[in-house]
Design a protein around this motif. Structure first.
Motif, PDB file in Angstrom:
ATOM      1  N   ILE A  82       0.823  -1.218   0.000  1.00  0.00           N
ATOM      2  CA  ILE A  82       0.000   0.000   0.000  1.00  0.00           C
ATOM      3  C   ILE A  82       0.856   1.266   0.000  1.00  0.00           C
ATOM      4  O   ILE A  82       0.554   2.215  -0.734  1.00  0.00           O
ATOM      5  CB  ILE A  82      -0.981  -0.031   1.193  1.00  0.00           C
ATOM      6  CG1 ILE A  82      -2.045  -1.096   0.931  1.00  0.00           C
ATOM      7  CG2 ILE A  82      -1.615   1.338   1.409  1.00  0.00           C
ATOM      8  CD1 ILE A  82      -3.015  -1.315   2.061  1.00  0.00           C
ATOM      9  N   ILE A  83       1.937   1.283   0.787  1.00  0.00           N
ATOM     10  CA  ILE A  83       2.711   2.529   0.889  1.00  0.00           C
ATOM     11  C   ILE A  83       3.197   3.022  -0.477  1.00  0.00           C
ATOM     12  O   ILE A  83       2.965   4.180  -0.824  1.00  0.00           O
ATOM     13  CB  ILE A  83       3.875   2.390   1.896  1.00  0.00           C
ATOM     14  CG1 ILE A  83       3.310   2.156   3.294  1.00  0.00           C
ATOM     15  CG2 ILE A  83       4.726   3.660   1.903  1.00  0.00           C
ATOM     16  CD1 ILE A  83       4.366   1.950   4.347  1.00  0.00           C
ATOM     17  N   PRO A  84       3.849   2.182  -1.308  1.00  0.00           N
ATOM     18  CA  PRO A  84       4.338   2.709  -2.586  1.00  0.00           C
ATOM     19  C   PRO A  84       3.212   3.241  -3.483  1.00  0.00           C
ATOM     20  O   PRO A  84       3.375   4.284  -4.120  1.00  0.00           O
ATOM     21  CB  PRO A  84       5.012   1.507  -3.251  1.00  0.00           C
ATOM     22  CG  PRO A  84       5.192   0.495  -2.203  1.00  0.00           C
ATOM     23  CD  PRO A  84       4.214   0.773  -1.117  1.00  0.00           C
ATOM     24  N   VAL A  85       2.068   2.535  -3.488  1.00  0.00           N
ATOM     25  CA  VAL A  85       0.986   2.957  -4.397  1.00  0.00           C
ATOM     26  C   VAL A  85       0.522   4.370  -4.050  1.00  0.00           C
ATOM     27  O   VAL A  85       0.316   5.201  -4.938  1.00  0.00           O
ATOM     28  CB  VAL A  85      -0.192   1.967  -4.324  1.00  0.00           C
ATOM     29  CG1 VAL A  85      -1.381   2.499  -5.112  1.00  0.00           C
ATOM     30  CG2 VAL A  85       0.225   0.606  -4.846  1.00  0.00           C
ATOM     31  N   PHE A  86       0.384   4.659  -2.737  1.00  0.00           N
ATOM     32  CA  PHE A  86      -0.149   5.968  -2.358  1.00  0.00           C
ATOM     33  C   PHE A  86       0.940   7.027  -2.243  1.00  0.00           C
ATOM     34  O   PHE A  86       0.638   8.206  -2.146  1.00  0.00           O
ATOM     35  CB  PHE A  86      -0.982   5.848  -1.083  1.00  0.00           C
ATOM     36  CG  PHE A  86      -2.228   5.047  -1.317  1.00  0.00           C
ATOM     37  CD1 PHE A  86      -3.391   5.670  -1.761  1.00  0.00           C
ATOM     38  CD2 PHE A  86      -2.228   3.670  -1.171  1.00  0.00           C
ATOM     39  CE1 PHE A  86      -4.536   4.927  -2.031  1.00  0.00           C
ATOM     40  CE2 PHE A  86      -3.365   2.923  -1.435  1.00  0.00           C
ATOM     41  CZ  PHE A  86      -4.513   3.548  -1.870  1.00  0.00           C
ATOM     42  N   ALA A  87       2.222   6.584  -2.226  1.00  0.00           N
ATOM     43  CA  ALA A  87       3.312   7.556  -2.235  1.00  0.00           C
ATOM     44  C   ALA A  87       3.843   7.737  -3.659  1.00  0.00           C
ATOM     45  O   ALA A  87       4.724   8.572  -3.887  1.00  0.00           O
ATOM     46  CB  ALA A  87       4.431   7.117  -1.298  1.00  0.00           C
ATOM     47  N   ARG A  88       3.337   6.977  -4.585  1.00  0.00           N
ATOM     48  CA  ARG A  88       3.709   7.068  -6.012  1.00  0.00           C
ATOM     49  C   ARG A  88       5.206   6.928  -6.237  1.00  0.00           C
ATOM     50  O   ARG A  88       5.775   7.599  -7.091  1.00  0.00           O
ATOM     51  CB  ARG A  88       3.238   8.388  -6.655  1.00  0.00           C
ATOM     52  CG  ARG A  88       1.813   8.801  -6.453  1.00  0.00           C
ATOM     53  CD  ARG A  88       0.814   7.778  -6.853  1.00  0.00           C
ATOM     54  NE  ARG A  88       0.965   7.275  -8.227  1.00  0.00           N
ATOM     55  CZ  ARG A  88       0.517   6.067  -8.609  1.00  0.00           C
ATOM     56  NH1 ARG A  88      -0.056   5.268  -7.743  1.00  0.00           N
ATOM     57  NH2 ARG A  88       0.670   5.681  -9.848  1.00  0.00           N
ATOM     58  N   ARG A  89       5.856   6.087  -5.478  1.00  0.00           N
ATOM     59  CA  ARG A  89       7.279   5.867  -5.720  1.00  0.00           C
ATOM     60  C   ARG A  89       7.616   4.427  -5.338  1.00  0.00           C
ATOM     61  O   ARG A  89       6.837   3.745  -4.687  1.00  0.00           O
ATOM     62  CB  ARG A  89       8.145   6.837  -4.928  1.00  0.00           C
ATOM     63  CG  ARG A  89       7.784   6.956  -3.460  1.00  0.00           C
ATOM     64  CD  ARG A  89       8.956   7.322  -2.613  1.00  0.00           C
ATOM     65  NE  ARG A  89       9.898   6.191  -2.560  1.00  0.00           N
ATOM     66  CZ  ARG A  89      11.043   6.228  -1.924  1.00  0.00           C
ATOM     67  NH1 ARG A  89      11.420   7.311  -1.309  1.00  0.00           N
ATOM     68  NH2 ARG A  89      11.841   5.163  -1.907  1.00  0.00           N
TER      69      ARG A  89
END
Lengths: 550, 216
Positions: free
Chosen positions: A278-285
């Motif tokens: 989840i973290i990468p998807v919502f941080a776009r990186r």
């Protein structure tokens, strides 16, 4: 929202409409071998059990709002905390992520059409339901439901007149369900990955499930044997664990925790996988330290199998054993710490959108950290002697299991909901539900740390008046938490039936499940994809503009 | 801060506060950093993300530093625990019997009581035995606990330097009245203890001695 138009948006009948068999209606579900439908069968059965156990937890807390009798007698109380534990552990949190979201998403995420043994997959759901039903029936038989605690410690469990045998049989059967799911996942990951899906292109949720599956296969048989031995002891009077028959209760504790401690990792590792998705998807990186996170899952699975006796530091083991198990307990904390640092670093220089799944992940990191830190306090031998079997321990494992895994499951539900049901829930309501559950959760469990240190033992129906302020705070917390849960689940159920239609890729995820339509078609893909990019490579997407939750 | 009344209490509290203090610092560090990143790198403030795959130096640092800190926690815990295991040779030996749901105490000369009376500033060793299921002998104010089994002779020791009355609780779930299984340690001035002990010994018709008597 990111909306990547593609062939996937051309809506075809989804797995919800097309079944794998000739039946219609309920039978098309009960006889399905589609991994997604089985995942949903697990979801609904598991949520039913969860709701029941939440009600039990609510009643336990209500009883404890004042010393002495409040709403029930001690026998009822003992049975309720036993049932609360058995249901939450064996019927909710162990199957939670692997059986629901693992079943639904593991094959899609590695580019497969199903798990490798679809029929065994359905069979394991039937084992799950059988175990669950036996547990339910055992509560209605004469003698009443078990009052031993979910740990079934001998000799009490061979002496009590309540229905311990059916409860043990239930846990035994549930164990087989868990083993079969693990076997299915290990084999699927080894044999079914799409072309180009190398080990280090696998999403971290898959890594988590893979590490977990090994623990399920290797550790679960031990609890099966142990529970079977208790049944033999009760039925045939063979002395194995009961000192009155020449057995040894500490042997039982060893065997029980050789499974049940790794089981803690069965519960938490997939949740860590969710967080890493989840973290990468919502941080776009891209995720920070992919390999460190992947290998730390394996390290936790490995070390986690070697620390069981830290549940028994007051049992009178040899000093050598105390030394080794305390040392290993600290060793297993390191991979968890590595994960937390990598997650937080993944937010660095990202472009963060605070959607509900991400909010649940923030709560996860905060609460799981507290669970981890209090684990360090419990790992120190001299401190453990004081804290063992107090409400400090209850708070500690609820911070890991509920504040961690539970919130991981909530995050997964909000993240994958549009993919599973093709509709979107109301994000504003979901955000409110997140805030209320987080506040209620912490109000419920944090006071238990304090009273635990002050000497409040666990599994106590009654308590000394000096502990009352903490109990009152905790009980009020339980009401806030339940309010949050009701809002959350109502919002999801309403979203399931009447939510806005969701596009194929509402969050802009780069893992394979977002390349399928929402909800996916039967067998997921028309043609098996070939994988060239990593799971957190967002270069193909435009960066969506800042947007308020809607 | 906490009620502490034995030779172990201060050390256990110190180790606990050491770990809790370090934890609190790191927890605040993690939380503040996380919240800062969420605000500083929000979609509004930072519309263009930057990909950073990882950083080996950081990975080594945040493996090595926690490892060293964890080892210090492990060490202090072990040292404190070793003291709990080093039972002085001159300790008064008292047998504790647990049964559902009560405690009883037997002095070396055979005197039995349902409260544990001990003299202040004297080492006391308790031998634990259960008559039925497992229990655990727990004195929160002393920071000591040990499981009580029917087939195993567990023991522990303490020395209390503070006169007073302290709760003994059962900490291992043992059925219906588990939560009622309380007794107390009464720590007395030496002269009060001697007087009390002489009186109960007289009543029981035995010599008031704390040295183990051979059974006739």
């Amino acid at each position: 929202m990111v909306n990547v138009a593609g062939p996937a948006d051309k809506i075809e009948p989804s797995f919800l409409e097309v079944s794998t068999n000739k039946y219609k209606g309920i039978l098309s579900w009960l006889l399905t071998v589609d991994h997604k439908r089985i995942g949903i069968l697990y979801l609904f059965s598991m949520m039913t059990f969860f709701s029941v156990a939440v009600v039990f937890g609510f009643l336990i807390r209500l009883e404890l709002i004042a010393p002495g009798r409040t709403i029930m007698g001690p026998q009822m109380y003992n049975q309720l905390f036993t049932l609360h534990g058995i249901i939450m552990i064996f019927l909710f949190i162990i199957p939670g992520l692997p059986a629901v979201f693992g079943n639904f998403f593991l094959p899609i995420m590695i580019g497969a059409k199903d798990v490798i043994f679809p029929r065994i997959n359905l069979f394991s759901w039937y084992l799950f339901i059988t175990g669950g039903l036996i547990a339910v029936i055992s509560t209605m038989l004469p003698g009443g439901s078990a009052d031993t605690g979910w740990t079934f410690y001998v000799p009490y469990s061979v002496r009590t007149t309540t229905n311990v045998i059916p409860a043990l049989a239930a846990a035994f059967i549930l164990g087989f369900s868990s083993i079969l799911t693990g076997l299915n996942f290990v084999t699927t990951v080894h044999r079914m990955r799409a072309p180009g899906m190398t080990w280090f292109k696998m999403p971290l949720f898959v890594w988590g499930l893979y590490a977990t599956a090994w623990v399920q296969i290797l550790a679960t048989p031990i609890i099966g044997i142990t529970l079977a031995l208790v049944i033999v002891e009760r039925f045939l009077g063979v002395g194995i664990f009961d000192p009155a028959l020449g057995g040894d209760p500490v042997l039982y504790q060893h065997l029980f925790w050789i499974y049940s401690h790794p089981a803690v990792y069965i519960m938490i590792i997939p949740a860590m996988g969710i967080v890493s998705e989840i973290i990468p998807v919502f941080a776009r990186r891209t995720i920070f330290g992919y390999r460190f996170i992947a290998f730390s899952s394996l390290a936790i699975a490995l070390f986690g199998s070697l620390v069981w006796a830290h549940h028994m530091f007051t049992a009178g083991m040899s000093d050598t054993a105390q030394f080794v198990f305390s040392f290993l307990t600290y060793a297993v904390s390191i991979p968890s710490a590595i994960k937390i640092f990598n997650w937080v670093s993944t937010m660095y220089k990202g472009s963060i959108q605070l959607d509900p799944p991400f909010l649940y992940v923030l709560s996860f990191i905060f609460q799981f950290s507290i669970g981890g830190f209090t684990g360090l306090m419990l790992g120190a031998l001299s401190v453990n002697i004081h804290l063992q079997d107090t409400s400090f321990v209850v708070a500690h494992f609820h911070y890991v299991m509920f504040g961690g895994t539970g919130f991981g499951i909530f995050a997964a539900m909000h993240y994958w909901f549009p993919k599973m049901f093709g509709r979107m829930y109301n994000k504003k309501v979901a955000t409110w539900a997140w805030a209320i559950t987080t506040i209620g959760y912490n109000a419920l469990y944090f006071p238990m740390f304090i009273m635990g240190y002050l000497g409040m033992p666990r599994r106590y129906y009654d308590y000394l008046p000096e502990f009352q302020p903490y109990h009152v705070a905790s009980t009020i917390g339980s009401w806030i938490l339940i309010l949050g849960l009701i809002i959350m689940f109502t919002n999801l159920i309403v979203g399931m039936r009447r939510g806005k239609k969701a596009p194929a890729n509402p969050w802009g995820g780069a893992t394979l499940e977002w390349t399928t339509q929402s909800p996916p078609i039967l067998e997921n893909f028309h043609t098996i994809p070939t994988i060239e990019k990593g799971p957190y490579d967002y270069s193909q997407f435009e960066i969506p503009a800042a947007k308020e939750a809607q | 801060m906490f009620r502490s009344a034995s030779n172990f209490s201060d050390n256990v509290d110190a180790v606990f506060l050491y770990i809790a203090g370090l934890s609190l610092i790191v927890l605040i560090g993690i939380t503040v950093t996380m919240v800062y990143f969420v605000i500083r790198y929000s979609r509004k403030r930072n519309p263009v993300p930057k990909n950073i795959e990882g950083n080996l130096t950081l990975e080594i640092l945040w493996t090595a530093i926690p490892f060293l800190l964890f080892m210090s926690m492990f060490y202090f815990g072990w040292v404190g625990y070793k003291d709990m295991r080093a039972i002085p040779a001159d300790a008064i030996d008292i047998r504790v019997t647990a049964r559902m749901w009560q405690w009883s105490f037997e002095y070396p000369n055979g005197v039995k009581t349902d409260t544990l009376y001990v003299p202040v500033s004297k080492a006391v060793k308790v031998d634990l035995k259960s008559m039925d299921v497992s229990h655990a002998f727990y004195v929160p104010a002393f920071r000591i606990k040990k499981d009580v089994y029917a087939n195993k002779n567990n023991n522990l020791w303490f020395r209390s330097d503070k006169v007073g009355r302290y709760d003994i609780a059962c900490a291992e779930y043992c059925g219906l009245n588990h939560s009622k299984m309380y007794s107390a340690v009464q720590v007395m001035e030496q002269k009060d203890f001697d007087a009390w002990f002489a009186e109960v010994s007289k009543k029981a018709g035995v010599q008031p001695t704390l040295v183990l008597q051979l059974k006739k």
